[in-house]
Design a protein around this motif. Sequence first.
Motif, PDB file in Angstrom:
ATOM      1  N   LEU A 107      11.681 -10.465  -5.910  1.00  0.00           N
ATOM      2  CA  LEU A 107      11.773  -8.902  -6.041  1.00  0.00           C
ATOM      3  C   LEU A 107      11.621  -8.316  -4.554  1.00  0.00           C
ATOM      4  O   LEU A 107      12.547  -7.158  -4.246  1.00  0.00           O
ATOM      5  CB  LEU A 107      10.782  -8.338  -7.148  1.00  0.00           C
ATOM      6  N   ALA A 108      10.727  -8.705  -3.805  1.00  0.00           N
ATOM      7  CA  ALA A 108      10.570  -8.098  -2.381  1.00  0.00           C
ATOM      8  C   ALA A 108      11.625  -8.446  -1.633  1.00  0.00           C
ATOM      9  O   ALA A 108      12.109  -7.507  -0.809  1.00  0.00           O
ATOM     10  CB  ALA A 108       9.367  -8.810  -1.756  1.00  0.00           C
ATOM     11  N   GLY A 113      11.741  -3.334   3.503  1.00  0.00           N
ATOM     12  CA  GLY A 113      12.898  -2.610   4.287  1.00  0.00           C
ATOM     13  C   GLY A 113      12.422  -3.224   5.694  1.00  0.00           C
ATOM     14  O   GLY A 113      11.852  -4.075   5.902  1.00  0.00           O
ATOM     15  N   ALA A 114      13.566  -3.073   6.800  1.00  0.00           N
ATOM     16  CA  ALA A 114      13.521  -3.485   7.919  1.00  0.00           C
ATOM     17  C   ALA A 114      12.186  -3.373   8.854  1.00  0.00           C
ATOM     18  O   ALA A 114      11.890  -4.330   9.277  1.00  0.00           O
ATOM     19  CB  ALA A 114      14.626  -3.090   8.773  1.00  0.00           C
ATOM     20  N   ALA A 115      11.706  -2.254   8.499  1.00  0.00           N
ATOM     21  CA  ALA A 115      10.399  -1.878   9.305  1.00  0.00           C
ATOM     22  C   ALA A 115       9.190  -2.938   8.960  1.00  0.00           C
ATOM     23  O   ALA A 115       8.378  -3.411   9.595  1.00  0.00           O
ATOM     24  CB  ALA A 115      10.037  -0.582   9.318  1.00  0.00           C
ATOM     25  N   GLU A 116       9.066  -3.150   7.290  1.00  0.00           N
ATOM     26  CA  GLU A 116       8.165  -4.048   6.848  1.00  0.00           C
ATOM     27  C   GLU A 116       8.334  -5.250   7.185  1.00  0.00           C
ATOM     28  O   GLU A 116       7.403  -6.227   7.314  1.00  0.00           O
ATOM     29  CB  GLU A 116       8.369  -3.809   5.273  1.00  0.00           C
ATOM     30  N   LEU A 123       3.053 -10.092  12.342  1.00  0.00           N
ATOM     31  CA  LEU A 123       1.710 -10.596  11.770  1.00  0.00           C
ATOM     32  C   LEU A 123       1.772 -12.209  11.812  1.00  0.00           C
ATOM     33  O   LEU A 123       0.718 -13.021  12.246  1.00  0.00           O
ATOM     34  CB  LEU A 123       1.600 -10.225  10.336  1.00  0.00           C
ATOM     35  N   LEU A 124       3.013 -12.866  11.626  1.00  0.00           N
ATOM     36  CA  LEU A 124       3.353 -14.297  11.829  1.00  0.00           C
ATOM     37  C   LEU A 124       3.080 -14.616  13.210  1.00  0.00           C
ATOM     38  O   LEU A 124       2.379 -15.714  13.559  1.00  0.00           O
ATOM     39  CB  LEU A 124       4.489 -14.685  11.271  1.00  0.00           C
ATOM     40  N   GLY A 125       3.476 -13.875  14.004  1.00  0.00           N
ATOM     41  CA  GLY A 125       3.362 -13.978  15.510  1.00  0.00           C
ATOM     42  C   GLY A 125       1.865 -14.325  16.259  1.00  0.00           C
ATOM     43  O   GLY A 125       1.830 -14.727  17.172  1.00  0.00           O
ATOM     44  N   THR A 126       1.008 -13.645  15.440  1.00  0.00           N
ATOM     45  CA  THR A 126      -0.473 -13.529  15.785  1.00  0.00           C
ATOM     46  C   THR A 126      -1.291 -14.267  14.927  1.00  0.00           C
ATOM     47  O   THR A 126      -2.691 -14.186  15.064  1.00  0.00           O
ATOM     48  CB  THR A 126      -0.859 -12.025  15.904  1.00  0.00           C
ATOM     49  N   ARG A 146       1.283  -7.965   1.119  1.00  0.00           N
ATOM     50  CA  ARG A 146       2.308  -7.230   1.855  1.00  0.00           C
ATOM     51  C   ARG A 146       3.508  -7.455   1.068  1.00  0.00           C
ATOM     52  O   ARG A 146       4.202  -6.412   0.728  1.00  0.00           O
ATOM     53  CB  ARG A 146       2.580  -7.199   3.167  1.00  0.00           C
ATOM     54  N   ILE A 147       3.952  -8.563   0.784  1.00  0.00           N
ATOM     55  CA  ILE A 147       5.122  -9.127   0.098  1.00  0.00           C
ATOM     56  C   ILE A 147       4.955  -8.502  -1.392  1.00  0.00           C
ATOM     57  O   ILE A 147       5.974  -7.883  -1.841  1.00  0.00           O
ATOM     58  CB  ILE A 147       5.361 -10.394   0.034  1.00  0.00           C
ATOM     59  N   THR A 148       3.624  -8.560  -2.022  1.00  0.00           N
ATOM     60  CA  THR A 148       3.576  -8.151  -3.524  1.00  0.00           C
ATOM     61  C   THR A 148       3.712  -6.639  -3.302  1.00  0.00           C
ATOM     62  O   THR A 148       4.572  -6.090  -4.296  1.00  0.00           O
ATOM     63  CB  THR A 148       2.406  -8.745  -4.011  1.00  0.00           C
TER      64      THR A 148
END
Length: 223
Positions: A107-108, A113-116, A123-126, A146-148
């Motif tokens: 669903l996500a 959106g692109a900003a999210e 977040l993954l990069g850190t 955040r995905i949920t």
Amino acid sequence: MAVTDEAIEKIKEMIVSGALRPGQRLPKEADLATDLGLSRNSLREAVKALSLMNILDVRQGDGTYVTSLESPLLLEALSFIVDFHRDDQVLEFLAVRRILEPAATALAAHRMGAAEVAELRELLGTSGPAEGIDKLIAADLEFHRRITAATGNRVLCSLLDSLSTPTMRARVWRGLTEPAAMERTLAEHAAILDAIEARDAEAARAWSTVHIANVERWLASVL
């Protein structure tokens, strides 16, 4: 039926029927006890129980009110109950996550959106292996949260947030004992995010399923 249980049922019926609405103040204790045919003591015990479930809000010096009855508020009680899980029940919690979370991820993929997506990519990069297991687990929880949240479904958010607590210890344990577990987790996160960014709901669902199933597989092998 115990008198307290009877009192709870009668108050519940008032709320369900609409006689008491969200945010409404309950009648005075003596009046309500008389109206419901209850003792004041049993009514008092019922109010205590319903306040623990976030159905009633007891305000000292002001009275007792029906809460907003919003789903996230009511599901806080579920989080409290889940905290009492036994270690041998973790696989059952993971099985429920494997049912709900892939659907949320799919669903996500339609709604994020692109900003999210960019924020998740940051977040993954850190959150690499060099950051240590504690920071990786914190980032893992935030990633899924955040995905949920992107689904816009507050009930689903609350349910999955409740299920994160009993599986957190298993994730830490796996990160400390299984070779390359942290690297594999990050790779799966990246695959999930790539699918979301591509608006590929079925790929996002599949990667989410794989992600949770890998934790289940490992945990089943060591229990």
